[in-house]
Design a protein around this motif. Structure first.
Motif, PDB file in Angstrom:
ATOM      1  N   ILE A  31     -70.884 116.234   7.594  1.00  0.00           N
ATOM      2  CA  ILE A  31     -72.221 116.115   8.187  1.00  0.00           C
ATOM      3  C   ILE A  31     -72.230 117.015   9.420  1.00  0.00           C
ATOM      4  CG2 ILE A  31     -73.948 114.585   9.186  1.00  0.00           C
ATOM      5  CD1 ILE A  31     -73.362 114.063   6.194  1.00  0.00           C
ATOM      6  N   SER A  32     -73.033 118.053   9.349  1.00  0.00           N
ATOM      7  CA  SER A  32     -72.994 119.102  10.361  1.00  0.00           C
ATOM      8  C   SER A  32     -73.282 118.572  11.752  1.00  0.00           C
ATOM      9  CB  SER A  32     -74.023 120.179  10.004  1.00  0.00           C
ATOM     10  OG  SER A  32     -74.083 121.155  11.011  1.00  0.00           O
ATOM     11  N   PRO A  86     -75.729 123.650   7.736  1.00  0.00           N
ATOM     12  CA  PRO A  86     -76.020 122.612   6.740  1.00  0.00           C
ATOM     13  C   PRO A  86     -74.951 121.526   6.644  1.00  0.00           C
ATOM     14  CG  PRO A  86     -75.141 124.554   5.662  1.00  0.00           C
ATOM     15  CD  PRO A  86     -75.324 124.930   7.113  1.00  0.00           C
ATOM     16  N   ASN A  87     -75.425 120.329   6.311  1.00  0.00           N
ATOM     17  CA  ASN A  87     -74.526 119.292   5.816  1.00  0.00           C
ATOM     18  C   ASN A  87     -73.939 119.768   4.491  1.00  0.00           C
ATOM     19  OD1 ASN A  87     -75.476 117.655   7.927  1.00  0.00           O
ATOM     20  ND2 ASN A  87     -77.085 116.773   6.639  1.00  0.00           N
TER      21      ASN A  87
END
Lengths: 85, 85
Positions: A22-23, A29-30
């Motif tokens: 999860i960025s 991006p995630n």
């Protein structure tokens, strides 16, 4: 592909994409729960020049096809995070 | 941005990225729960030529900045799907 090897190979990714995919940065991006094939194609595109990014291009430059498969499998298997959580 | 307007503007996206932002094709990314800013930057990159894709480049060509913000907000607000579900 090997998700355990992928986790090890993906350690460097966590600086931007988070320890669990999860960025930590809004521009990035995630990766958790993303389609494995899309992840593979994206990393290969950075490696092979179809996609260019100041950080991702050099990150991907040294990866083998097997490395990329392992990394893609690792992130695809992580739980995605919903906005509500 | 306006997620309701975004839902309407995003109708065409669902053919590949799914009605709820979970892609129906392995080569294409899930968008549900993705970082809003990343989605905005990605669509703008397709529109402006920094990223090229046979489907996405023409899809993005006609979008205004406001359209892109609405679409990005819509997908970012959708629940991400974990592999376990």
């Amino acid at each position: 592909q090997d998700t355990t090897a992928g986790k090890s190979k993906a350690a460097v990714c966590s600086a931007c994409h988070g320890a669990e995919g999860i960025s930590v940065l809004p521009d990035y991006p995630n990766l958790a729960g993303q389609k494995q094939k899309y992840l593979e194609l994206s990393i290969k595109a950075y490696r092979d020049g179809g996609r260019k990014h100041a950080v991702m291009s050099p990150m991907a430059a040294g990866l083998s096809d097997a490395d990329i498969l392992d990394i893609a499998a690792y992130f695809a298997a992580l739980p995605a995070q919903s906005p509500a959580k």
